[in-house]
Design a protein around this motif. Structure first.
Motif, PDB file in Angstrom:
ATOM      1  N   PHE A 122       0.941  -1.010  -0.178  1.00 34.04           N
ATOM      2  CA  PHE A 122       0.022  -0.074   0.185  1.00 34.04           C
ATOM      3  C   PHE A 122       0.889   1.236  -0.056  1.00 34.04           C
ATOM      4  O   PHE A 122       0.741   2.077  -0.771  1.00 34.04           O
ATOM      5  N   VAL A 123       1.854   1.447   0.731  1.00 39.23           N
ATOM      6  CA  VAL A 123       2.642   2.540   1.204  1.00 39.23           C
ATOM      7  C   VAL A 123       3.902   2.187   1.636  1.00 39.23           C
ATOM      8  O   VAL A 123       4.220   1.034   2.214  1.00 39.23           O
ATOM      9  N   ALA A 124       5.030   2.883   1.526  1.00 40.10           N
ATOM     10  CA  ALA A 124       6.430   2.457   1.849  1.00 40.10           C
ATOM     11  C   ALA A 124       6.686   3.639   2.912  1.00 40.10           C
ATOM     12  O   ALA A 124       6.298   4.694   2.840  1.00 40.10           O
ATOM     13  N   ILE A 125       7.485   3.214   3.966  1.00 43.02           N
ATOM     14  CA  ILE A 125       8.202   4.287   4.878  1.00 43.02           C
ATOM     15  C   ILE A 125       9.677   4.333   4.403  1.00 43.02           C
ATOM     16  O   ILE A 125      10.171   3.347   4.299  1.00 43.02           O
ATOM     17  N   VAL A 126      10.166   5.361   4.050  1.00 39.95           N
ATOM     18  CA  VAL A 126      11.543   5.652   3.709  1.00 39.95           C
ATOM     19  C   VAL A 126      11.989   6.765   4.539  1.00 39.95           C
ATOM     20  O   VAL A 126      11.261   7.678   4.955  1.00 39.95           O
ATOM     21  N   ASP A 127      13.367   6.900   4.717  1.00 37.99           N
ATOM     22  CA  ASP A 127      14.185   7.767   5.459  1.00 37.99           C
ATOM     23  C   ASP A 127      13.939   9.133   4.628  1.00 37.99           C
ATOM     24  O   ASP A 127      14.068   9.043   3.190  1.00 37.99           O
ATOM     25  N   ALA A 128      13.735  10.179   5.383  1.00 35.86           N
ATOM     26  CA  ALA A 128      13.397  11.549   4.344  1.00 35.86           C
ATOM     27  C   ALA A 128      14.777  11.900   3.476  1.00 35.86           C
ATOM     28  O   ALA A 128      14.522  12.376   2.653  1.00 35.86           O
ATOM     29  N   LYS A 129      15.925  11.599   4.179  1.00 38.50           N
ATOM     30  CA  LYS A 129      16.938  11.948   3.044  1.00 38.50           C
ATOM     31  C   LYS A 129      17.263  10.915   1.991  1.00 38.50           C
ATOM     32  O   LYS A 129      17.377  11.567   0.724  1.00 38.50           O
ATOM     33  N   LYS A 130      16.562   9.707   2.143  1.00 38.52           N
ATOM     34  CA  LYS A 130      16.500   9.045   0.692  1.00 38.52           C
ATOM     35  C   LYS A 130      15.462   9.462  -0.042  1.00 38.52           C
ATOM     36  O   LYS A 130      15.632   9.229  -1.198  1.00 38.52           O
TER      37      LYS A 130
END
Length: 104
Positions: free
Chosen positions: A40-48
């Motif tokens: 559905f969605v992904a959580i990724v680091d803001a810098k990435k």
């Protein structure tokens, strides 16, 4: 990066574990949240995410340049060309029109 089984989390479970998941992401993991068993969605680091956006911006520029080059080749093949001298004159005329327009 390879997504591991523990990096796939149902969104209903993620609600209760959001801080833990965010800390894992900052430490280098990426989390995929599922809804009804599907990604559905992904959580990724803001810098990435910033890095991904920069890559996308650069790629868009490359695609535009390739499109312009292809259009130019098609113009040449179709005989839509002008001499360098006529091209310079055309540019000068455009610049003069802009200058006059800006003066009014």
């Amino acid at each position: 990066m390879t997504i591991r089984a523990q990096d796939v989390v149902p969104i209903s479970e993620a609600r209760a574990r959001l801080t833990e998941l965010a800390e894992d992401v900052v430490a280098g993991a990426e989390k995929v949240l599922t809804k009804n068993g599907a990604a559905f969605v992904a959580i990724v680091d803001a810098k990435k995410l910033d890095y991904y956006h920069e890559l996308e911006r650069r790629e868009r520029g490359r695609v535009l340049m390739l499109s312009d080059a292809e259009r130019g080749i098609q113009d040449v093949l179709a005989g839509r060309v002008m001499s360098a001298e006529n091209f310079r004159k055309s540019l000068q005329e455009r610049a003069e029109k802009r200058r006059l327009k800006n003066e009014t």
